[in-house]
Design a protein around this motif. Structure first.
Motif, mmCIF file in Angstrom:
data_model
loop_
_atom_site.group_PDB
_atom_site.id
_atom_site.type_symbol
_atom_site.label_atom_id
_atom_site.label_comp_id
_atom_site.label_asym_id
_atom_site.label_seq_id
_atom_site.Cartn_x
_atom_site.Cartn_y
_atom_site.Cartn_z
ATOM 1 N N TRP A 140 -9.244 4.695 -1.902
ATOM 2 C CA TRP A 140 -8.396 5.541 -0.983
ATOM 3 C C TRP A 140 -8.822 6.203 0.234
ATOM 4 O O TRP A 140 -10.096 6.275 0.185
ATOM 5 N N GLU B 34 6.176 3.389 -0.027
ATOM 6 C CA GLU B 34 5.580 2.093 -0.195
ATOM 7 C C GLU B 34 5.768 1.254 1.021
ATOM 8 O O GLU B 34 6.887 1.127 1.556
ATOM 9 N N SER C 3 -3.601 4.545 -0.297
ATOM 10 C CA SER C 3 -4.281 3.537 -1.042
ATOM 11 C C SER C 3 -3.418 2.275 -1.525
ATOM 12 O O SER C 3 -2.337 2.342 -1.243
ATOM 13 N N PHE C 4 -4.315 1.528 -1.937
ATOM 14 C CA PHE C 4 -3.460 0.569 -2.602
ATOM 15 C C PHE C 4 -2.998 0.695 -4.087
ATOM 16 O O PHE C 4 -2.218 -0.035 -4.611
ATOM 17 N N THR D 3 1.795 -4.669 3.060
ATOM 18 C CA THR D 3 0.475 -4.773 3.326
ATOM 19 C C THR D 3 0.138 -5.660 4.397
ATOM 20 O O THR D 3 -0.700 -5.461 5.476
ATOM 21 N N LEU E 254 -10.000 1.753 4.648
ATOM 22 C CA LEU E 254 -9.385 1.230 3.379
ATOM 23 C C LEU E 254 -10.409 0.124 2.692
ATOM 24 O O LEU E 254 -10.669 0.164 1.572
ATOM 25 N N TYR F 256 0.809 -1.098 0.033
ATOM 26 C CA TYR F 256 0.062 0.016 0.095
ATOM 27 C C TYR F 256 0.772 1.332 -0.038
ATOM 28 O O TYR F 256 2.111 1.226 0.445
ATOM 29 N N TYR F 257 0.287 2.397 -0.314
ATOM 30 C CA TYR F 257 1.112 3.563 -0.578
ATOM 31 C C TYR F 257 0.554 4.810 0.306
ATOM 32 O O TYR F 257 -0.670 4.708 0.272
ATOM 33 N N CYS G 212 -12.861 0.137 -0.828
ATOM 34 C CA CYS G 212 -12.472 -0.771 -1.705
ATOM 35 C C CYS G 212 -13.795 -1.430 -2.223
ATOM 36 O O CYS G 212 -13.927 -1.871 -3.507
#
Length: 363
Positions: free
Chosen positions: A208, A237, A217-218, A240, A258, A180-181, A262
């Motif tokens: 997100w 980065e 977000s992924f 997860t 999150l 995830y970021y 999604c």
């Protein structure tokens, strides 16, 4: 030289046969160390709980390799000695007599005290065995239970456990993105970010979160169009799995948030909308307000169900009283290291496909 007679071997084979059948019934077998007319006793055991009950049946074994006395294809006789009979009848525990022929795996039984209840029968000292009714095998289990536990004892053994297939309302999250970021942003609200993304692309994704001017977000926020809403060089980065398995409650709640956004993005193209006011997901109305049917694969075959339906007023069938939307409450939960979506079926009722009915129940 010391010898062991054939009769001793046959006698032990008869006792072994009784023990095997008792164990097949789920009962305990205990041989007596000093035999004066009782070879052992069977203790009743509750198979559902493995509980020993201290309800016992004393057992006398009579084994032979020869034909039984007065034997036919359906019956035979056995004559008890007076000493044995007096001994068996004198105790306070039930006694069964088991006559067997171990080499043919045959065994037959009677309850001594019940059989010789009448004085005339006791004087004869003779037992007539019915080869069908008196067979000593696992089918005799219920009769032995009844013999060991009198009706007025208050003792009860639960029914035999029944295997049952249970279907859970937990859907396992099959897989998670590897990373995830996280990136910094100058935007303060989600609406501002959506507006900016719509200026760049028609395919705006909502998977997100925005928290404290930080975008999570992924999606790789280093890619287009995310670079237009993130500060240059601020994207990081992370793994997860580390986040998914955290014990920190604050981070857990953020992870669930999150997952929820999604899920909303995944369901929306299927015509399912999330109600922020009521906290559940429901099927949207069809464009012409006609009944909407949804096809799906059940556990056994392909089927369908009506997920949106209008109900006319009783007084005027040309006007709709309310609409019913199939719905469900969805909550993400973690058990061990695995995440699941807990699904609770529900209904959503509306008057005009937008305004809910009072209490969200059918009027």
């Amino acid at each position: 030289m010391k010898k062991i007679s054939d009769a001793t071997i046959v006698g032990q084979q008869g006792i072994n046969l009784i023990e095997r059948v008792a164990l097949e019934m789920g009962f305990a077998w205990n041989p007596t160390n000093i035999d004066v007319g009782i070879d052992g006793y069977i203790e009743i055991r509750d198979a559902s709980s493995n509980q020993a009950t201290n309800c016992v049946i004393q057992v006398q074994s009579k084994a032979t390799e020869q034909p039984f006395e007065a034997e036919t294809s359906g019956s035979f006789e056995f004559r008890c000695t007076q000493k044995d009979l007096d001994y068996w009848m004198g105790g306070n525990a039930p006694v069964i007599l088991v006559c067997s022929r171990p080499k043919t795996n045959e065994a037959y039984w009677i309850s001594v005290k019940d059989y010789f209840r009448e004085l005339a029968t006791r004087k004869s000292r003779k037992v007539t065995f019915d080869k069908s009714a008196n067979r000593f095998d696992v089918i005799a289990k219920e009769a032995l239970l009844k013999l060991a536990t009198p009706a007025d004892s208050g003792f009860y053994l639960g029914t035999k456990p029944k295997q049952e297939l249970v279907y859970s309302n937990l859907l396992k999250v099959g897989s998670l993105p590897q990373h995830y970021y996280v990136a910094q942003t100058d935007f303060r609200t989600a609406a501002e970010i959506f507006a900016r993304l719509h200026e760049i692309t028609l395919n705006v994704r909502g998977e997100w979160l925005l928290t404290n001017k930080t975008l999570v977000s992924f999606h790789d926020l280093r890619d287009h169009p995310w670079t237009s809403v993130c500060q240059v060089g601020s994207c990081e980065e992370f793994d997860t799995d580390e986040w998914a398995e955290t014990e920190d409650l604050v981070r857990q709640r953020l992870f669930v948030q999150l997952l929820k956004v999604c899920l909303k993005e995944k369901l929306f193209p299927k015509g399912i909308k999330f109600s922020r006011d009521h906290g559940f997901y429901y099927f949207r109305a069809s464009k012409d307000l006609s009944d909407r049917e949804y096809a799906y694969q059940s556990r056994e075959n392909r089927t369908s169900r009506v997920v949106f339906k209008g109900y006319p007023k009783k007084s005027d069938h040309t006007q709709m009283s309310f609409y019913r939307h199939s719905a469900f409450e969805g909550h993400f939960v973690r058990y061990g290291s695995e995440w699941y979506l807990q699904v609770t079926p529900n209904y959503h009722y509306t008057r005009d496909c937008s305004r809910p009915t009072f209490g969200h129940q059918a009027p």
